[in-house]
Scaffold this motif. Sequence first.
Motif, PDB file in Angstrom:
ATOM      1  N   GLU A 210       0.831  -1.115   0.092  1.00 39.77           N
ATOM      2  CA  GLU A 210      -0.003   0.020  -0.123  1.00 39.77           C
ATOM      3  C   GLU A 210       0.967   1.425   0.200  1.00 39.77           C
ATOM      4  OE1 GLU A 210      -2.447  -0.608   3.413  1.00 39.77           O
ATOM      5  OE2 GLU A 210      -3.613  -2.128   2.528  1.00 39.77           O
ATOM      6  N   HIS A 211       2.237   1.190   0.360  1.00 42.66           N
ATOM      7  CA  HIS A 211       3.056   2.360   0.396  1.00 42.66           C
ATOM      8  C   HIS A 211       3.945   2.045  -0.906  1.00 42.66           C
ATOM      9  CE1 HIS A 211       1.189   2.357   4.542  1.00 42.66           C
ATOM     10  NE2 HIS A 211       1.784   3.921   4.516  1.00 42.66           N
ATOM     11  N   GLY A 212       3.779   1.304  -1.779  1.00 42.61           N
ATOM     12  CA  GLY A 212       4.630   1.322  -2.885  1.00 42.61           C
ATOM     13  C   GLY A 212       5.792   0.496  -2.971  1.00 42.61           C
ATOM     14  N   PHE A 213       5.823  -0.371  -1.927  1.00 39.10           N
ATOM     15  CA  PHE A 213       6.928  -1.330  -1.824  1.00 39.10           C
ATOM     16  C   PHE A 213       6.775  -2.596  -2.468  1.00 39.10           C
ATOM     17  CE2 PHE A 213       7.897   2.036   1.279  1.00 39.10           C
ATOM     18  CZ  PHE A 213       9.535   2.078   1.166  1.00 39.10           C
ATOM     19  N   ARG A 214       7.775  -3.234  -3.022  1.00 38.17           N
ATOM     20  CA  ARG A 214       7.308  -4.713  -3.681  1.00 38.17           C
ATOM     21  C   ARG A 214       8.682  -5.640  -3.098  1.00 38.17           C
ATOM     22  NH1 ARG A 214       8.227  -6.911  -9.138  1.00 38.17           N
ATOM     23  NH2 ARG A 214       9.403  -5.118  -9.634  1.00 38.17           N
ATOM     24  N   CYS A 215       8.311  -6.713  -2.467  1.00 43.09           N
ATOM     25  CA  CYS A 215       9.172  -7.812  -1.983  1.00 43.09           C
ATOM     26  C   CYS A 215       9.961  -8.372  -3.185  1.00 43.09           C
ATOM     27  CB  CYS A 215       8.363  -8.973  -1.421  1.00 43.09           C
ATOM     28  SG  CYS A 215       9.891  -9.975  -0.541  1.00 43.09           S
ATOM     29  N   VAL A 216      11.468  -8.018  -3.171  1.00 41.21           N
ATOM     30  CA  VAL A 216      11.875  -8.789  -4.466  1.00 41.21           C
ATOM     31  C   VAL A 216      13.101  -9.785  -4.056  1.00 41.21           C
ATOM     32  CG1 VAL A 216      12.032  -6.518  -5.515  1.00 41.21           C
ATOM     33  CG2 VAL A 216      13.956  -6.883  -3.770  1.00 41.21           C
ATOM     34  N   HIS A 217      13.073 -10.272  -2.660  1.00 44.10           N
ATOM     35  CA  HIS A 217      14.005 -11.326  -2.345  1.00 44.10           C
ATOM     36  C   HIS A 217      13.506 -11.703  -0.616  1.00 44.10           C
ATOM     37  CE1 HIS A 217      17.464 -13.739  -1.416  1.00 44.10           C
ATOM     38  NE2 HIS A 217      17.595 -13.095  -0.177  1.00 44.10           N
ATOM     39  N   LEU A 218      13.460 -13.063  -0.612  1.00 41.18           N
ATOM     40  CA  LEU A 218      13.255 -13.657   0.553  1.00 41.18           C
ATOM     41  C   LEU A 218      14.404 -14.501   1.209  1.00 41.18           C
ATOM     42  CD1 LEU A 218      11.087 -13.890   2.875  1.00 41.18           C
ATOM     43  CD2 LEU A 218      10.004 -15.548   1.615  1.00 41.18           C
ATOM     44  N   GLY A 219      14.854 -14.421   2.204  1.00 39.40           N
ATOM     45  CA  GLY A 219      16.077 -15.085   2.575  1.00 39.40           C
ATOM     46  C   GLY A 219      15.833 -16.049   3.980  1.00 39.40           C
ATOM     47  N   GLU A 220      16.817 -17.014   4.023  1.00 31.59           N
ATOM     48  CA  GLU A 220      16.762 -17.823   5.442  1.00 31.59           C
ATOM     49  C   GLU A 220      17.149 -17.157   6.330  1.00 31.59           C
ATOM     50  OE1 GLU A 220      20.525 -20.684   4.226  1.00 31.59           O
ATOM     51  OE2 GLU A 220      18.472 -21.365   4.033  1.00 31.59           O
ATOM     52  N   THR A 221      16.646 -17.857   7.452  1.00 26.52           N
ATOM     53  CA  THR A 221      17.552 -17.410   8.913  1.00 26.52           C
ATOM     54  C   THR A 221      17.614 -18.661   9.503  1.00 26.52           C
ATOM     55  OG1 THR A 221      15.132 -17.430   9.911  1.00 26.52           O
ATOM     56  CG2 THR A 221      15.821 -15.249   8.938  1.00 26.52           C
ATOM     57  N   ASN A 222      17.690 -18.543  11.040  1.00 24.08           N
ATOM     58  CA  ASN A 222      18.050 -19.913  11.612  1.00 24.08           C
ATOM     59  C   ASN A 222      16.790 -20.540  11.987  1.00 24.08           C
ATOM     60  OD1 ASN A 222      16.957 -18.055  13.414  1.00 24.08           O
ATOM     61  ND2 ASN A 222      18.544 -18.170  15.048  1.00 24.08           N
ATOM     62  N   HIS A 223      15.885 -20.287  11.609  1.00 19.92           N
ATOM     63  CA  HIS A 223      14.605 -21.072  11.540  1.00 19.92           C
ATOM     64  C   HIS A 223      13.898 -21.188  10.154  1.00 19.92           C
ATOM     65  CE1 HIS A 223      10.773 -22.252  13.333  1.00 19.92           C
ATOM     66  NE2 HIS A 223      11.156 -22.442  14.268  1.00 19.92           N
ATOM     67  N   PRO A 224      13.321 -22.218   9.803  1.00 17.36           N
ATOM     68  CA  PRO A 224      12.835 -22.383   8.541  1.00 17.36           C
ATOM     69  C   PRO A 224      11.533 -21.693   8.300  1.00 17.36           C
ATOM     70  CG  PRO A 224      12.587 -24.340   9.756  1.00 17.36           C
ATOM     71  CD  PRO A 224      13.352 -23.589  10.502  1.00 17.36           C
ATOM     72  N   ALA A 225      10.726 -21.271   9.380  1.00 17.06           N
ATOM     73  CA  ALA A 225       9.553 -20.612   9.354  1.00 17.06           C
ATOM     74  C   ALA A 225       9.612 -19.062   9.376  1.00 17.06           C
ATOM     75  CB  ALA A 225       8.647 -21.123  10.624  1.00 17.06           C
ATOM     76  N   VAL A 226      10.976 -18.576   9.639  1.00 17.36           N
ATOM     77  CA  VAL A 226      11.173 -17.176   9.749  1.00 17.36           C
ATOM     78  C   VAL A 226      12.082 -16.879   8.665  1.00 17.36           C
ATOM     79  CG1 VAL A 226      12.134 -15.418  11.297  1.00 17.36           C
ATOM     80  CG2 VAL A 226      11.000 -17.205  12.240  1.00 17.36           C
ATOM     81  N   GLY A 227      11.798 -15.708   7.737  1.00 22.65           N
ATOM     82  CA  GLY A 227      12.597 -15.247   6.849  1.00 22.65           C
ATOM     83  C   GLY A 227      13.042 -13.928   6.907  1.00 22.65           C
ATOM     84  N   GLU A 228      14.008 -13.539   6.032  1.00 19.75           N
ATOM     85  CA  GLU A 228      14.556 -12.081   6.083  1.00 19.75           C
ATOM     86  C   GLU A 228      13.987 -11.388   4.356  1.00 19.75           C
ATOM     87  OE1 GLU A 228      18.228 -12.180   9.236  1.00 19.75           O
ATOM     88  OE2 GLU A 228      18.518 -12.481   6.930  1.00 19.75           O
ATOM     89  N   ALA A 229      13.084 -10.524   4.764  1.00 15.76           N
ATOM     90  CA  ALA A 229      12.491 -10.306   3.110  1.00 15.76           C
ATOM     91  C   ALA A 229      13.128  -8.571   2.931  1.00 15.76           C
ATOM     92  CB  ALA A 229      11.194  -9.977   3.408  1.00 15.76           C
ATOM     93  N   LEU A 230      13.555  -8.598   1.593  1.00 12.78           N
ATOM     94  CA  LEU A 230      13.860  -7.187   1.205  1.00 12.78           C
ATOM     95  C   LEU A 230      12.912  -6.738   0.054  1.00 12.78           C
ATOM     96  CD1 LEU A 230      16.275  -5.380   0.557  1.00 12.78           C
ATOM     97  CD2 LEU A 230      17.087  -6.801  -1.288  1.00 12.78           C
ATOM     98  N   PHE A 231      12.684  -5.483   0.510  1.00 13.30           N
ATOM     99  CA  PHE A 231      11.562  -4.594  -0.237  1.00 13.30           C
ATOM    100  C   PHE A 231      12.245  -3.547  -0.843  1.00 13.30           C
ATOM    101  CE2 PHE A 231       9.132  -7.243   2.666  1.00 13.30           C
ATOM    102  CZ  PHE A 231       7.971  -7.600   2.260  1.00 13.30           C
ATOM    103  N   LEU A 232      11.801  -3.246  -2.333  1.00 14.47           N
ATOM    104  CA  LEU A 232      12.212  -2.062  -2.673  1.00 14.47           C
ATOM    105  C   LEU A 232      10.940  -1.331  -3.227  1.00 14.47           C
ATOM    106  CD1 LEU A 232      14.997  -3.322  -5.115  1.00 14.47           C
ATOM    107  CD2 LEU A 232      15.470  -2.248  -2.960  1.00 14.47           C
ATOM    108  N   ARG A 233      11.381   0.057  -3.145  1.00 14.72           N
ATOM    109  CA  ARG A 233      10.154   0.769  -3.589  1.00 14.72           C
ATOM    110  C   ARG A 233       9.735   0.564  -4.851  1.00 14.72           C
ATOM    111  NH1 ARG A 233       7.628   5.131  -1.704  1.00 14.72           N
ATOM    112  NH2 ARG A 233       9.008   5.289  -0.015  1.00 14.72           N
ATOM    113  N   ASP A 234       8.575   0.139  -5.310  1.00 18.49           N
ATOM    114  CA  ASP A 234       8.169  -0.106  -6.640  1.00 18.49           C
ATOM    115  C   ASP A 234       7.744   1.057  -7.373  1.00 18.49           C
ATOM    116  OD1 ASP A 234       7.114  -1.271  -8.907  1.00 18.49           O
ATOM    117  OD2 ASP A 234       5.342  -2.292  -7.994  1.00 18.49           O
ATOM    118  N   GLU A 235       8.907   1.550  -8.141  1.00 23.51           N
ATOM    119  CA  GLU A 235       8.509   2.913  -8.966  1.00 23.51           C
ATOM    120  C   GLU A 235       7.899   2.842 -10.100  1.00 23.51           C
ATOM    121  OE1 GLU A 235       9.826   5.545  -7.638  1.00 23.51           O
ATOM    122  OE2 GLU A 235      10.850   4.719  -5.661  1.00 23.51           O
ATOM    123  N   ALA A 236       7.611   1.479 -10.476  1.00 22.76           N
ATOM    124  CA  ALA A 236       6.672   1.387 -11.755  1.00 22.76           C
ATOM    125  C   ALA A 236       5.361   2.122 -11.872  1.00 22.76           C
ATOM    126  CB  ALA A 236       6.582  -0.153 -12.289  1.00 22.76           C
TER     127      ALA A 236
END
Length: 571
Positions: A210-236
């Motif tokens: 809703e604020h103009g961001f899009r998830c471009v990557h999802l990485g693993e952590t020390n728990h398989p149910a928890v992840g690290e997400a990278l969001f970039l502002r969707d400029e399109a």
Amino acid sequence: MSMHISGNTATLACLEMARRLAPPQAVIHVGAGHGHGTLHQWQRWPVAHARVIDADDARLQWLRTPTAAQPEGATPPDWQALAAVVADHDGEVDFHHASNPAEDGLLSVGALLGLWPNLRALPHSTQPARRLDTLLAQHPLPGALGDSPAAPDAHPTWLIIDCLPALRILQGAPRTLATVGVVCLRAVLDPARLDDPAASLAASTEFLAEHGFRCVHLGETNHPAVGEALFLRDEAPALQAERSALQQQLAQLTRTIDQLTQTRDEHARLATDRAAQLDALTQAKAATAQVAADRQAQLDALTKENAALIAEHATLTTQKAQLTQALQAAEQASAQALVARDAEAQARKEAAAALDAAAQANTALTAERDTALQAKADALAARDAEVKAKTEALAARDAEAKAKSEALSARDALQKQIAELTAARDEQARLATERATQLDALNKAKADADKLAADRQVELDTLTTERDAALKAKADALAARDAEAKAKSEALSARDALQKQIAELTAARDQAQQNAKQTQQRLDASLKQIEELQNDALETQHRQQLLQEELVKAEAQIELIKDLLLREPGL
């Protein structure tokens, strides 16, 4: 989630790629802990400003020590450690403590049991919480707070949320999100594993979308149910909206330019018409001036002629007065001559009476002579007496003859005088007639002069009226010329202003086209880099799939071993 979960290596690569796309000048790291982990990769970058936040001040000592991570070769940056509890509102919140301090936070231990079954709850506390916007308003980042989103390179701020639940922190930072270009957060991948949906990746993804961001990557952590997400502002969408706005602005500018061009042409036509009118008025003014000059010359000539007529009228008046005086003198002389004539006539009448008396006397003398002759004839005897009487009679006769002669002479003199008086009277009558004729001629000349003066006065009044009208027309023509000159000057000024405005609008249109082109190029480059990043992630997918499966199995075995160890007596 349909996005594939990548390992730490891919996450680091994506962070590096995102750094190249949007180099951070400032970093906001919430839940920084002891400064370790994948999301702390920014400490190796030349970041000028950082706000490192954690609820436990003791865990931020790594930032205050001289050995804190800093960019190589850089001066000590503006990195501040802030001990604060960050939530979605300002006020008191329940802060939960767990047997694993890394899991302390806004989520209760019961909510985390789906992730960490062996986690134990410690006594919780009530602590003051602040929204991220409030905290950053107290510790602002230079130039980090803007009013509206723009391109990624216009958002040199990164937001990293390294704790749960990320959604509640994001909900308290709408103003901060407007200045952020990259968001990194830790979230629960499977909402079924957690009782609080605010910690799920789906909730954070929906909110950031809703604020103009899009998830471009999802990485693993020390728990398989928890992840690290990278969001970039969707400029399109923004660029598309900006492009549409620029196109609308360009169309509006084009219409404005067309309108201004039409207005300029209309003003040029009006200026040409005004110039033609001004030339016509100038020529009319010249003609009017020539007519006015001619009328002025005529007026001067008429003025001179009028002055001459006035002088002639004065001369004629003087002559008339003189003639009137002469006429009066002639009339007086004629009256005197008439009186003299009447006196002469009376004298003549008296002379005629005297002549009649002399004739009667002569008749009487003749009768007396006849009587004397009769007496002589009768008295011849007394001749002596008769001679004596005769002598006396002759003497009387001589005296009577002398008297008769004198009477005749007087009569002739009277006749001559009467003739002279008659001639004088006739001469005076002729002179009176001539004077009367001259007086009539003078009166007629005076009447003609008065009429001529009246005509000249009427003509002078007409010329004066025409001169006044010409002067008024000249003044009106001058005023009209001045008004036309002023209108022409204003039209030229308006034309220059319109040309300047058209030039400015043209420059703005060209700049807008150039900005749109640059924005489109930047968007294409960003999409290309994102596509390359996704290709890199997909390339590593196959290599890490087996490793991921092995890691999942190893983690499950570790969890099993932990459970077994925790169940053993004495542990």
